[in-house]
Design a protein around this motif. Sequence first.
Motif, PDB file in Angstrom:
ATOM      1  N   LEU A   1      34.281 -73.218 -28.974  1.00  0.00           N
ATOM      2  CA  LEU A   1      33.430 -74.298 -28.479  1.00  0.00           C
ATOM      3  C   LEU A   1      32.406 -74.723 -29.541  1.00  0.00           C
ATOM      4  O   LEU A   1      32.138 -75.915 -29.722  1.00  0.00           O
ATOM      5  N   MET A   2      31.843 -73.754 -30.230  1.00  0.00           N
ATOM      6  CA  MET A   2      30.859 -74.076 -31.274  1.00  0.00           C
ATOM      7  C   MET A   2      31.493 -74.907 -32.386  1.00  0.00           C
ATOM      8  O   MET A   2      30.873 -75.829 -32.925  1.00  0.00           O
ATOM      9  N   GLU A   3      32.749 -74.595 -32.722  1.00  0.00           N
ATOM     10  CA  GLU A   3      33.441 -75.354 -33.760  1.00  0.00           C
ATOM     11  C   GLU A   3      33.688 -76.797 -33.306  1.00  0.00           C
ATOM     12  O   GLU A   3      33.524 -77.744 -34.089  1.00  0.00           O
ATOM     13  N   LEU A   4      34.051 -76.964 -32.047  1.00  0.00           N
ATOM     14  CA  LEU A   4      34.289 -78.316 -31.531  1.00  0.00           C
ATOM     15  C   LEU A   4      32.989 -79.128 -31.505  1.00  0.00           C
ATOM     16  O   LEU A   4      32.983 -80.312 -31.832  1.00  0.00           O
ATOM     17  N   LYS A   5      31.898 -78.503 -31.130  1.00  0.00           N
ATOM     18  CA  LYS A   5      30.615 -79.208 -31.080  1.00  0.00           C
ATOM     19  C   LYS A   5      30.168 -79.619 -32.487  1.00  0.00           C
ATOM     20  O   LYS A   5      29.543 -80.662 -32.672  1.00  0.00           O
ATOM     21  N   LYS A   6      30.505 -78.792 -33.468  1.00  0.00           N
ATOM     22  CA  LYS A   6      30.151 -79.097 -34.858  1.00  0.00           C
ATOM     23  C   LYS A   6      30.765 -80.429 -35.295  1.00  0.00           C
ATOM     24  O   LYS A   6      30.169 -81.194 -36.068  1.00  0.00           O
ATOM     25  N   TYR A   7      31.972 -80.708 -34.780  1.00  0.00           N
ATOM     26  CA  TYR A   7      32.677 -81.943 -35.152  1.00  0.00           C
ATOM     27  C   TYR A   7      32.603 -83.009 -34.060  1.00  0.00           C
ATOM     28  O   TYR A   7      33.338 -83.988 -34.106  1.00  0.00           O
ATOM     29  N   ASP A   8      31.718 -82.795 -33.096  1.00  0.00           N
ATOM     30  CA  ASP A   8      31.514 -83.765 -32.009  1.00  0.00           C
ATOM     31  C   ASP A   8      32.822 -84.053 -31.267  1.00  0.00           C
ATOM     32  O   ASP A   8      33.121 -85.201 -30.930  1.00  0.00           O
ATOM     33  N   ILE A   9      33.586 -83.004 -31.013  1.00  0.00           N
ATOM     34  CA  ILE A   9      34.841 -83.118 -30.266  1.00  0.00           C
ATOM     35  C   ILE A   9      34.589 -82.665 -28.834  1.00  0.00           C
ATOM     36  O   ILE A   9      34.079 -81.576 -28.600  1.00  0.00           O
ATOM     37  N   SER A  10      34.932 -83.507 -27.873  1.00  0.00           N
ATOM     38  CA  SER A  10      34.697 -83.148 -26.472  1.00  0.00           C
ATOM     39  C   SER A  10      35.749 -82.142 -26.007  1.00  0.00           C
ATOM     40  O   SER A  10      36.777 -81.937 -26.657  1.00  0.00           O
ATOM     41  N   TYR A  11      35.494 -81.515 -24.874  1.00  0.00           N
ATOM     42  CA  TYR A  11      36.400 -80.488 -24.378  1.00  0.00           C
ATOM     43  C   TYR A  11      36.295 -80.378 -22.861  1.00  0.00           C
ATOM     44  O   TYR A  11      35.345 -80.863 -22.237  1.00  0.00           O
ATOM     45  N   GLU A  12      37.283 -79.736 -22.286  1.00  0.00           N
ATOM     46  CA  GLU A  12      37.318 -79.455 -20.851  1.00  0.00           C
ATOM     47  C   GLU A  12      37.818 -78.023 -20.683  1.00  0.00           C
ATOM     48  O   GLU A  12      38.688 -77.567 -21.432  1.00  0.00           O
ATOM     49  N   ILE A  13      37.272 -77.295 -19.710  1.00  0.00           N
ATOM     50  CA  ILE A  13      37.636 -75.899 -19.483  1.00  0.00           C
ATOM     51  C   ILE A  13      38.250 -75.758 -18.096  1.00  0.00           C
ATOM     52  O   ILE A  13      37.608 -76.081 -17.091  1.00  0.00           O
ATOM     53  N   ILE A  14      39.499 -75.302 -18.048  1.00  0.00           N
ATOM     54  CA  ILE A  14      40.213 -75.114 -16.782  1.00  0.00           C
ATOM     55  C   ILE A  14      40.213 -73.626 -16.441  1.00  0.00           C
ATOM     56  O   ILE A  14      40.800 -72.821 -17.164  1.00  0.00           O
ATOM     57  N   PRO A  15      39.543 -73.220 -15.362  1.00  0.00           N
ATOM     58  CA  PRO A  15      39.477 -71.790 -15.027  1.00  0.00           C
ATOM     59  C   PRO A  15      40.811 -71.259 -14.539  1.00  0.00           C
ATOM     60  O   PRO A  15      41.723 -72.022 -14.195  1.00  0.00           O
ATOM     61  N   GLY A  16      40.910 -69.935 -14.503  1.00  0.00           N
ATOM     62  CA  GLY A  16      42.137 -69.302 -14.034  1.00  0.00           C
ATOM     63  C   GLY A  16      41.891 -67.896 -13.536  1.00  0.00           C
ATOM     64  O   GLY A  16      40.744 -67.477 -13.356  1.00  0.00           O
ATOM     65  N   VAL A  17      42.957 -67.147 -13.337  1.00  0.00           N
ATOM     66  CA  VAL A  17      42.877 -65.788 -12.817  1.00  0.00           C
ATOM     67  C   VAL A  17      42.707 -64.818 -13.980  1.00  0.00           C
ATOM     68  O   VAL A  17      43.578 -64.736 -14.852  1.00  0.00           O
ATOM     69  N   THR A  18      41.594 -64.101 -14.019  1.00  0.00           N
ATOM     70  CA  THR A  18      41.392 -63.106 -15.063  1.00  0.00           C
ATOM     71  C   THR A  18      42.117 -61.807 -14.708  1.00  0.00           C
ATOM     72  O   THR A  18      42.496 -61.575 -13.552  1.00  0.00           O
ATOM     73  N   ALA A  19      42.319 -60.945 -15.702  1.00  0.00           N
ATOM     74  CA  ALA A  19      43.137 -59.742 -15.519  1.00  0.00           C
ATOM     75  C   ALA A  19      42.616 -58.843 -14.401  1.00  0.00           C
ATOM     76  O   ALA A  19      43.406 -58.282 -13.633  1.00  0.00           O
ATOM     77  N   ALA A  20      41.308 -58.711 -14.286  1.00  0.00           N
ATOM     78  CA  ALA A  20      40.747 -57.832 -13.256  1.00  0.00           C
ATOM     79  C   ALA A  20      41.088 -58.315 -11.851  1.00  0.00           C
ATOM     80  O   ALA A  20      41.427 -57.519 -10.968  1.00  0.00           O
ATOM     81  N   ILE A  21      41.017 -59.616 -11.643  1.00  0.00           N
ATOM     82  CA  ILE A  21      41.335 -60.182 -10.327  1.00  0.00           C
ATOM     83  C   ILE A  21      42.824 -60.047 -10.039  1.00  0.00           C
ATOM     84  O   ILE A  21      43.237 -59.707  -8.926  1.00  0.00           O
ATOM     85  N   GLY A  22      43.663 -60.314 -11.058  1.00  0.00           N
ATOM     86  CA  GLY A  22      45.102 -60.152 -10.877  1.00  0.00           C
ATOM     87  C   GLY A  22      45.477 -58.712 -10.580  1.00  0.00           C
ATOM     88  O   GLY A  22      46.265 -58.428  -9.674  1.00  0.00           O
ATOM     89  N   ALA A  23      44.907 -57.777 -11.334  1.00  0.00           N
ATOM     90  CA  ALA A  23      45.197 -56.358 -11.124  1.00  0.00           C
ATOM     91  C   ALA A  23      44.735 -55.896  -9.758  1.00  0.00           C
ATOM     92  O   ALA A  23      45.414 -55.131  -9.073  1.00  0.00           O
ATOM     93  N   SER A  24      43.568 -56.369  -9.340  1.00  0.00           N
ATOM     94  CA  SER A  24      43.048 -56.013  -8.017  1.00  0.00           C
ATOM     95  C   SER A  24      43.979 -56.481  -6.916  1.00  0.00           C
ATOM     96  O   SER A  24      44.346 -55.714  -6.016  1.00  0.00           O
ATOM     97  N   ALA A  25      44.405 -57.732  -6.990  1.00  0.00           N
ATOM     98  CA  ALA A  25      45.271 -58.295  -5.956  1.00  0.00           C
ATOM     99  C   ALA A  25      46.634 -57.608  -5.928  1.00  0.00           C
ATOM    100  O   ALA A  25      47.161 -57.275  -4.864  1.00  0.00           O
ATOM    101  N   TYR A  26      47.224 -57.372  -7.106  1.00  0.00           N
ATOM    102  CA  TYR A  26      48.586 -56.843  -7.166  1.00  0.00           C
ATOM    103  C   TYR A  26      48.655 -55.325  -6.992  1.00  0.00           C
ATOM    104  O   TYR A  26      49.745 -54.767  -6.943  1.00  0.00           O
TER     105      TYR A  26
END
Length: 270
Positions: free
Chosen positions: A110-135
């Motif tokens: 993210l810091m590199e993108l901001k350095k070049y004034d490049i916009s971004y979007e962050i799509i959340p997901g299932v982290t390993a702890a949540i997946g391991a807990s569920a499964y």
Amino acid sequence: MKKVIFISAGPGDPDLITIKAINHLKKSEVVLVDRLVSPEIVNKYLNPRRKIIYVGKYNDMHNKKEKKSFFTHTQKSINHLMVYHALKGRYVVRLKGGDVSIFSNIMDELMELKKYDISYEIIPGVTAAIGASAYTGIPLTARGYASSVRFVTLHNPNSIDKNQWNEFMETKDTLVFYMCVHKLYHIMDKLMMNKRNLYTDKLIAIVEQATTPMQKVYTSTLYNFKDMIKKEKKFLSPSLVIFGKIVNLYSYFKWNYRSNFLDKKNYFIY
């Protein structure tokens, strides 16, 4: 477009990716893919005319064979590739395993993108702890067992001092240790610094390759941990450790997660 989309691929089971992530992948022109992303996601959801760049990091490879077979990058070269293609106006996706905001070096990118004034979007997901807990059927919080949960990285074991390890033993929180498959002895030695800790009612669960058909779960008391390690001398990466009273519920709530994969021909083998 001069924009980068950060997409969370989830912990292993390709069906855990979000619809929003899939929609972006279908429009992608350049996709930078981490090592622990399921090939089924790449084969099924990406724009067929896209350019794929595999950017596994050398430090993430745990054996010589893997290092030779997977093209490796430094964080600096990954940053350069993102910026280069984004400035060319291409639809750039950074596809990461698990959730992109949990122990994934996203801040550097993210810091590199901001350095070049490049916009971004962050799509959340299932982290390993949540997946391991569920499964595994181990709820990370449950009334009477734990009201809080902590995610701890052991990428640098020296970052946790003696007082913090003592507090880990005293807390009622559920602890989940990431990136620890090669540091299991270190974790247990620290937790057992005080011999009275051997008789705690807290259990350890080592979850190997969570949410995949190869998932295995090993549970133990602190007292019996070394005997378990002798039987299973090597745990495959990625593995994580769940520690707390909550692990006692595993034997009650574990379920047949492998039924999820009966119709799958192309799942990810780590």
